[in-house]
Design a protein around this motif. Sequence first.
Motif, short mmCIF file in Angstrom:
data_model
loop_
_atom_site.label_atom_id
_atom_site.label_comp_id
_atom_site.label_asym_id
_atom_site.label_seq_id
_atom_site.Cartn_x
_atom_site.Cartn_y
_atom_site.Cartn_z
N MET B 1 0.81 -1.23 0.00
CA MET B 1 0.00 0.00 0.00
C MET B 1 0.84 1.27 0.00
N PRO B 2 1.53 1.49 -1.02
CA PRO B 2 2.35 2.69 -1.10
C PRO B 2 1.50 3.93 -1.14
N LYS B 3 0.30 3.80 -1.62
CA LYS B 3 -0.64 4.90 -1.53
C LYS B 3 -0.95 5.17 -0.07
N HIS B 4 -1.17 6.39 0.25
CA HIS B 4 -1.47 6.73 1.63
C HIS B 4 -2.96 6.69 1.87
N TYR B 5 -3.31 6.46 3.12
CA TYR B 5 -4.72 6.45 3.45
C TYR B 5 -5.21 7.87 3.75
N GLY B 6 -4.27 8.77 4.01
CA GLY B 6 -4.66 10.15 4.29
C GLY B 6 -5.45 10.30 5.57
N GLN B 7 -5.04 9.59 6.59
CA GLN B 7 -5.74 9.70 7.86
C GLN B 7 -4.78 9.96 9.00
N ALA B 8 -5.19 10.79 9.91
CA ALA B 8 -4.37 11.09 11.09
C ALA B 8 -4.66 10.07 12.17
N CYS B 9 -4.39 8.82 11.87
CA CYS B 9 -4.70 7.74 12.78
C CYS B 9 -3.49 6.82 12.85
N PRO B 10 -3.09 6.44 14.05
CA PRO B 10 -1.89 5.61 14.16
C PRO B 10 -2.04 4.24 13.50
N VAL B 11 -3.26 3.74 13.42
CA VAL B 11 -3.47 2.45 12.75
C VAL B 11 -3.21 2.62 11.26
N ALA B 12 -3.82 3.64 10.68
CA ALA B 12 -3.63 3.90 9.25
C ALA B 12 -2.16 4.19 8.94
N LYS B 13 -1.53 4.98 9.78
CA LYS B 13 -0.12 5.31 9.55
C LYS B 13 0.76 4.07 9.64
N SER B 14 0.48 3.21 10.58
CA SER B 14 1.25 1.96 10.70
C SER B 14 1.07 1.11 9.45
N LEU B 15 -0.17 1.02 9.01
CA LEU B 15 -0.44 0.19 7.84
C LEU B 15 0.23 0.74 6.58
N GLU B 16 0.42 2.04 6.54
CA GLU B 16 1.13 2.60 5.40
C GLU B 16 2.58 2.10 5.36
N LEU B 17 3.13 1.82 6.54
CA LEU B 17 4.51 1.33 6.57
C LEU B 17 4.62 -0.19 6.48
N VAL B 18 3.71 -0.90 7.12
CA VAL B 18 3.87 -2.36 7.18
C VAL B 18 2.66 -3.13 6.67
N GLY B 19 1.70 -2.42 6.08
CA GLY B 19 0.47 -3.09 5.68
C GLY B 19 0.48 -3.69 4.29
N GLU B 20 1.57 -3.52 3.57
CA GLU B 20 1.58 -4.08 2.22
C GLU B 20 1.80 -5.58 2.24
N ARG B 21 1.37 -6.19 1.17
CA ARG B 21 1.56 -7.62 1.01
C ARG B 21 3.01 -8.00 1.29
N TRP B 22 3.24 -9.06 2.01
CA TRP B 22 4.53 -9.67 2.35
C TRP B 22 5.25 -9.00 3.52
N THR B 23 5.04 -7.70 3.70
CA THR B 23 5.87 -6.98 4.68
C THR B 23 5.82 -7.60 6.07
N LEU B 24 4.62 -7.91 6.57
CA LEU B 24 4.54 -8.46 7.91
C LEU B 24 5.11 -9.87 7.99
N LEU B 25 5.09 -10.59 6.88
CA LEU B 25 5.70 -11.92 6.89
C LEU B 25 7.23 -11.82 6.94
N LEU B 26 7.75 -10.79 6.31
CA LEU B 26 9.19 -10.57 6.39
C LEU B 26 9.58 -10.25 7.83
N ILE B 27 8.75 -9.43 8.46
CA ILE B 27 9.04 -9.07 9.85
C ILE B 27 8.91 -10.29 10.76
N ARG B 28 7.90 -11.09 10.49
CA ARG B 28 7.77 -12.34 11.25
C ARG B 28 9.07 -13.15 11.18
N ASP B 29 9.59 -13.31 9.98
CA ASP B 29 10.83 -14.06 9.83
C ASP B 29 11.99 -13.39 10.57
#
Lengths: 150, 150
Positions: B1-29
Amino acid sequence: MPKHYGQACPVAKSLELVGERWTLLLIRDLLGGPRRFQDFHASLPGIAPTLLSERLKVMEEHGVVTRRFYSEHPPRAEYVLTEKGRELGFVIGALASWGARHVHRETSVVSGDCGHEVELRYFCPTCSKRVRGSSVTVRRRRGARKTRRS
Amino acid sequence: MPKHYGQACPVAKSLELVGERWTLLLIRDLLGGPRRFQDFHASLPGIAPTLLSERLKVMEEHGVVTRRFYSEHPPRAEYVLTEKGRELGFVIGALASWGARHVHRETSVVSGDCGHEVELRYFCPTCSKRVRGSSVTVRRRRGARKTRRS
DNA sequence: TGTAGTCACTATATTTTCTGTAGCCATGAG
DNA sequence: CTCATGGCTACAGAAAATATAGTGACTACA
């Protein structure tokens, strides 16, 4: 992420259900109570109605939300989290907590009771003890082989 | 999700950094220790090297991982989580816990010490008290306006 | 040397997904 | 009747992901 990761891992499996764009934000909204189509549309500038419709349908299929009709005949529905969906609160909480610390410092995650900033912890209800993150593991339920840390 | 959600919310901001496909699985590893390019490739059947490369680069830019060279000259790097990245452990933990309960029942999230299944809880370190999920809120840090539950 | 193999990527064509906008159906207000 | 609202559905075009091939810098072996 309608495509599957093809992994026997609860993290991967969860992400197959809720890891797609927008899905967790919909759940975030739903944690605040029932929401209607327009509510999402207003709260999430930029989500296309097509996609909103699709995401809600998939979440319903997976038993994360329920569609509740508050009017027949023009069929008007609102969406409510199931218990399964409500339990995603910790995922949202963890994201909010991390985001508030590292990305969006203007906010913090607090207790409504005391107003202090809260943190997440692992807890063993059997031993009534805190467990630290570094010793938390994913295991097979019956067999005993360790797989991955989290 | 390289596109931004445009929200002043910590959940949305977090997802902008780690919410893209594969990212959380990389972090899991990465929570299991340093990993190399080939390790990801082996552990994540299906991720294209293009995308792996791209995801790692973005995570590095955001200070979630560091690239550590274990060889110059054929430049050979391995990736390590920063403290910021390690704190995503609770996000992974929450997903694992939910997944183990609701999607992938073959596994459970346990304590390495006692072997019992663990759960997540909110805790107020100031009051030294447990906080229940329903009273956890996101607030602006200085002003006082409530925004959303989690 | 020469051949093969590993590692960490980059390039590119194809497929899939997301976005943006328009439109539809039913009803209710004026 | 006309317009407005709510809850969608139908596209076309843009963006992102996948699959696969290839590159550069070595190392190992024969």
